[in-house]
Design a protein around this motif. Structure first.
Motif, PDB file in Angstrom:
ATOM      1  N   VAL A 166       0.907  -1.167   0.101  1.00  0.00           N
ATOM      2  CA  VAL A 166       0.037   0.086   0.082  1.00  0.00           C
ATOM      3  C   VAL A 166       0.936   1.117   0.013  1.00  0.00           C
ATOM      4  N   ILE A 167       1.820   1.245   0.882  1.00  0.00           N
ATOM      5  CA  ILE A 167       2.538   2.516   1.024  1.00  0.00           C
ATOM      6  C   ILE A 167       3.913   2.290   1.787  1.00  0.00           C
ATOM      7  N   ARG A 168       5.016   2.959   1.734  1.00  0.00           N
ATOM      8  CA  ARG A 168       6.222   2.703   2.453  1.00  0.00           C
ATOM      9  C   ARG A 168       6.695   4.061   2.750  1.00  0.00           C
ATOM     10  N   GLN A 169       7.675   4.132   4.085  1.00  0.00           N
ATOM     11  CA  GLN A 169       8.273   5.079   4.483  1.00  0.00           C
ATOM     12  C   GLN A 169       9.613   4.917   4.745  1.00  0.00           C
ATOM     13  N   GLU A 170      10.426   5.865   4.262  1.00  0.00           N
ATOM     14  CA  GLU A 170      12.037   5.706   4.694  1.00  0.00           C
ATOM     15  C   GLU A 170      11.999   6.468   6.105  1.00  0.00           C
ATOM     16  N   ALA A 171      12.752   5.828   6.815  1.00  0.00           N
ATOM     17  CA  ALA A 171      12.876   6.549   8.423  1.00  0.00           C
ATOM     18  C   ALA A 171      13.689   7.811   8.249  1.00  0.00           C
ATOM     19  N   TYR A 172      14.584   8.200   7.311  1.00  0.00           N
ATOM     20  CA  TYR A 172      15.125   9.195   7.153  1.00  0.00           C
ATOM     21  C   TYR A 172      14.450  10.443   6.748  1.00  0.00           C
ATOM     22  N   LYS A 173      13.416  10.116   6.331  1.00  0.00           N
ATOM     23  CA  LYS A 173      12.462  11.257   5.417  1.00  0.00           C
ATOM     24  C   LYS A 173      11.482  11.796   6.461  1.00  0.00           C
ATOM     25  N   GLN A 174      11.534  13.030   7.104  1.00  0.00           N
ATOM     26  CA  GLN A 174      10.689  13.688   7.679  1.00  0.00           C
ATOM     27  C   GLN A 174       9.097  13.591   7.267  1.00  0.00           C
ATOM     28  N   GLN A 175       8.913  13.932   5.788  1.00  0.00           N
ATOM     29  CA  GLN A 175       7.769  13.994   5.440  1.00  0.00           C
ATOM     30  C   GLN A 175       7.130  12.619   5.175  1.00  0.00           C
ATOM     31  N   MET A 194      11.715  -3.013   8.104  1.00  0.00           N
ATOM     32  CA  MET A 194      12.790  -3.731   7.560  1.00  0.00           C
ATOM     33  C   MET A 194      14.084  -2.968   7.834  1.00  0.00           C
ATOM     34  N   LYS A 195      14.827  -3.398   8.472  1.00  0.00           N
ATOM     35  CA  LYS A 195      16.173  -2.626   8.744  1.00  0.00           C
ATOM     36  C   LYS A 195      17.004  -2.612   7.349  1.00  0.00           C
ATOM     37  N   ILE A 196      17.519  -1.521   7.127  1.00  0.00           N
ATOM     38  CA  ILE A 196      18.240  -1.344   6.042  1.00  0.00           C
ATOM     39  C   ILE A 196      19.423  -2.411   5.914  1.00  0.00           C
ATOM     40  N   GLY A 197      19.912  -3.161   4.946  1.00  0.00           N
ATOM     41  CA  GLY A 197      20.952  -4.141   4.897  1.00  0.00           C
ATOM     42  C   GLY A 197      20.556  -5.565   5.462  1.00  0.00           C
ATOM     43  N   ASN A 198      19.311  -5.714   6.317  1.00  0.00           N
ATOM     44  CA  ASN A 198      19.039  -6.992   6.579  1.00  0.00           C
ATOM     45  C   ASN A 198      18.169  -7.807   5.663  1.00  0.00           C
ATOM     46  N   TYR A 199      17.338  -6.992   4.957  1.00  0.00           N
ATOM     47  CA  TYR A 199      16.623  -7.505   3.756  1.00  0.00           C
ATOM     48  C   TYR A 199      15.175  -8.431   4.550  1.00  0.00           C
ATOM     49  N   LYS A 200      15.065  -8.611   5.919  1.00  0.00           N
ATOM     50  CA  LYS A 200      13.721  -9.485   6.405  1.00  0.00           C
ATOM     51  C   LYS A 200      12.806  -8.554   6.787  1.00  0.00           C
ATOM     52  N   LEU A 201      11.748  -8.506   6.455  1.00  0.00           N
ATOM     53  CA  LEU A 201      10.595  -7.949   6.853  1.00  0.00           C
ATOM     54  C   LEU A 201      10.036  -8.640   8.031  1.00  0.00           C
ATOM     55  N   THR A 202       9.703  -7.877   9.186  1.00  0.00           N
ATOM     56  CA  THR A 202       8.822  -8.349  10.409  1.00  0.00           C
ATOM     57  C   THR A 202       7.559  -7.567  10.175  1.00  0.00           C
ATOM     58  N   PHE A 203       6.647  -8.485  10.406  1.00  0.00           N
ATOM     59  CA  PHE A 203       5.115  -8.107  10.273  1.00  0.00           C
ATOM     60  C   PHE A 203       4.593  -8.103  11.500  1.00  0.00           C
ATOM     61  N   GLY A 204       3.592  -7.242  11.411  1.00  0.00           N
ATOM     62  CA  GLY A 204       2.587  -7.244  12.551  1.00  0.00           C
ATOM     63  C   GLY A 204       1.635  -8.311  12.512  1.00  0.00           C
ATOM     64  N   LYS A 205       0.886  -8.397  13.449  1.00  0.00           N
ATOM     65  CA  LYS A 205      -0.353  -9.440  13.508  1.00  0.00           C
ATOM     66  C   LYS A 205      -1.336  -9.241  12.732  1.00  0.00           C
ATOM     67  N   GLY A 206      -1.564  -7.892  12.257  1.00  0.00           N
ATOM     68  CA  GLY A 206      -2.552  -7.526  11.157  1.00  0.00           C
ATOM     69  C   GLY A 206      -3.791  -6.880  12.060  1.00  0.00           C
ATOM     70  N   THR A 207      -4.470  -6.036  11.131  1.00  0.00           N
ATOM     71  CA  THR A 207      -5.823  -5.279  11.493  1.00  0.00           C
ATOM     72  C   THR A 207      -6.648  -5.745  10.396  1.00  0.00           C
ATOM     73  N   LEU A 208      -7.865  -6.161  10.937  1.00  0.00           N
ATOM     74  CA  LEU A 208      -8.781  -6.688   9.878  1.00  0.00           C
ATOM     75  C   LEU A 208      -9.826  -5.460   9.781  1.00  0.00           C
ATOM     76  N   TYR A 219      16.728  -1.557  -1.810  1.00  0.00           N
ATOM     77  CA  TYR A 219      16.138  -0.371  -1.065  1.00  0.00           C
ATOM     78  C   TYR A 219      14.648  -0.716  -1.776  1.00  0.00           C
ATOM     79  N   GLN A 220      14.457  -1.689  -2.405  1.00  0.00           N
ATOM     80  CA  GLN A 220      12.800  -1.731  -3.115  1.00  0.00           C
ATOM     81  C   GLN A 220      12.115  -2.694  -2.364  1.00  0.00           C
ATOM     82  N   PRO A 221      10.764  -2.519  -2.312  1.00  0.00           N
ATOM     83  CA  PRO A 221       9.809  -3.453  -1.354  1.00  0.00           C
ATOM     84  C   PRO A 221       9.826  -4.887  -1.939  1.00  0.00           C
ATOM     85  N   GLN A 222       9.394  -5.814  -1.221  1.00  0.00           N
ATOM     86  CA  GLN A 222       8.984  -6.979  -1.888  1.00  0.00           C
ATOM     87  C   GLN A 222       7.664  -7.249  -2.442  1.00  0.00           C
ATOM     88  N   HIS A 223       7.518  -8.129  -3.423  1.00  0.00           N
ATOM     89  CA  HIS A 223       6.285  -8.304  -4.331  1.00  0.00           C
ATOM     90  C   HIS A 223       5.873  -9.575  -4.010  1.00  0.00           C
TER      91      HIS A 223
END
Lengths: 114, 113
Positions: free
Chosen positions: A48-57, A95-109, B99-103
């Motif tokens: 849906v959307i992504r945010q880079e931590a270094y960006k304030q906007q 996702m930590k930059i350089g780690n490549y793993k995504l850590t997910f929350g449990k979700g909201t329905l 830097y790209q998201p996963q699909h």
């Protein structure tokens, strides 16, 4: 290790109204990405959307926007003008930059009611 | 552009049988991830590859699980022998670079009877 918490297991909203989904995370990292993924009943996982931590906007994608509060480690998703097609499970992910793993929350329905 | 393609979409089999799940990543993507989704544990990363090489398989639950990526356009996740507790939705995802998201693919719903 990073953790992602979504404190609202379920939410509902009337069509055309605005809804905000909450997400908090815990990390000692300074450089990372945050994401919101949507999983409708069809089971797809859609970014849906992504945010880079270094960006304030705060990131915005059409009707979807985030409120990113880095100091508070909060990353909420606002959906404006809700549509029936927005009905889905929403996952917040870290996702930590350089780690490549995504850590997910449990979700909201989220259910959008006509 | 074609997205990540997984097959089969549904698999129902009996306990003890070998199960093979397949994934075709997006062309040009150099990272491939396998996830498992259950109600109890949510989305868990099982293993990921970079340029066809397994980098981190610490999420693979048991030796019954194995994954391969023989080339840049194909990966398999195999369970042998399968058990009822392996029932879940298995997702494959790919991405390009750092830097790209996963699909994600559409997932395979696996039911072990």
């Amino acid at each position: 290790a990073q953790t992602v918490t979504q404190s609202q297991p379920e939410m509902s909203v009337q069509e055309a109204e605005t809804v905000t989904l909450s997400c908090t995370y815990d990390t000692s990292e300074n450089n990372y990405y945050l994401f919101w993924y949507k999983q409708p009943p069809s089971r797809q996982m859609i970014l849906v959307i992504r945010q880079e931590a270094y960006k304030q906007q705060n990131a915005t994608e059409n009707r979807f926007s985030v409120n990113f509060q880095k100091a508070a480690k909060s990353f909420s998703l606002k959906i404006s003008d809700s549509q029936l097609g927005d009905t889905a499970m929403y996952f917040c992910a870290f996702m930590k930059i350089g780690n490549y793993k995504l850590t997910f929350g449990k979700g909201t329905l989220l259910t959008v009611n006509p | 552009d074609a997205g990540v393609i997984q097959s089969p979409r549904h698999e129902v089999t009996e306990m003890g049988q070998e199960v093979t799940l397949r994934c075709k990543p997006i062309s040009g993507h150099d990272y491939l991830f396998w996830y498992r989704q259950t109600m109890m544990r949510g989305l868990e990363l099982l293993i990921y590859f970079n340029n066809n090489v397994p980098i981190d398989d610490s999420g693979m639950p048991e030796d019954r699980f194995s994954a391969k990526m023989p080339n840049a356009s194909f990966s398999t996740l195999k369970i042998q022998p399968s058990e009822p507790r392996d029932s879940a939705v298995y997702f494959c995802a790919s991405r390009s670079g750092t830097y790209q998201p996963q699909h994600f693919g559409d997932g395979t719903r696996l039911s072990i009877l």
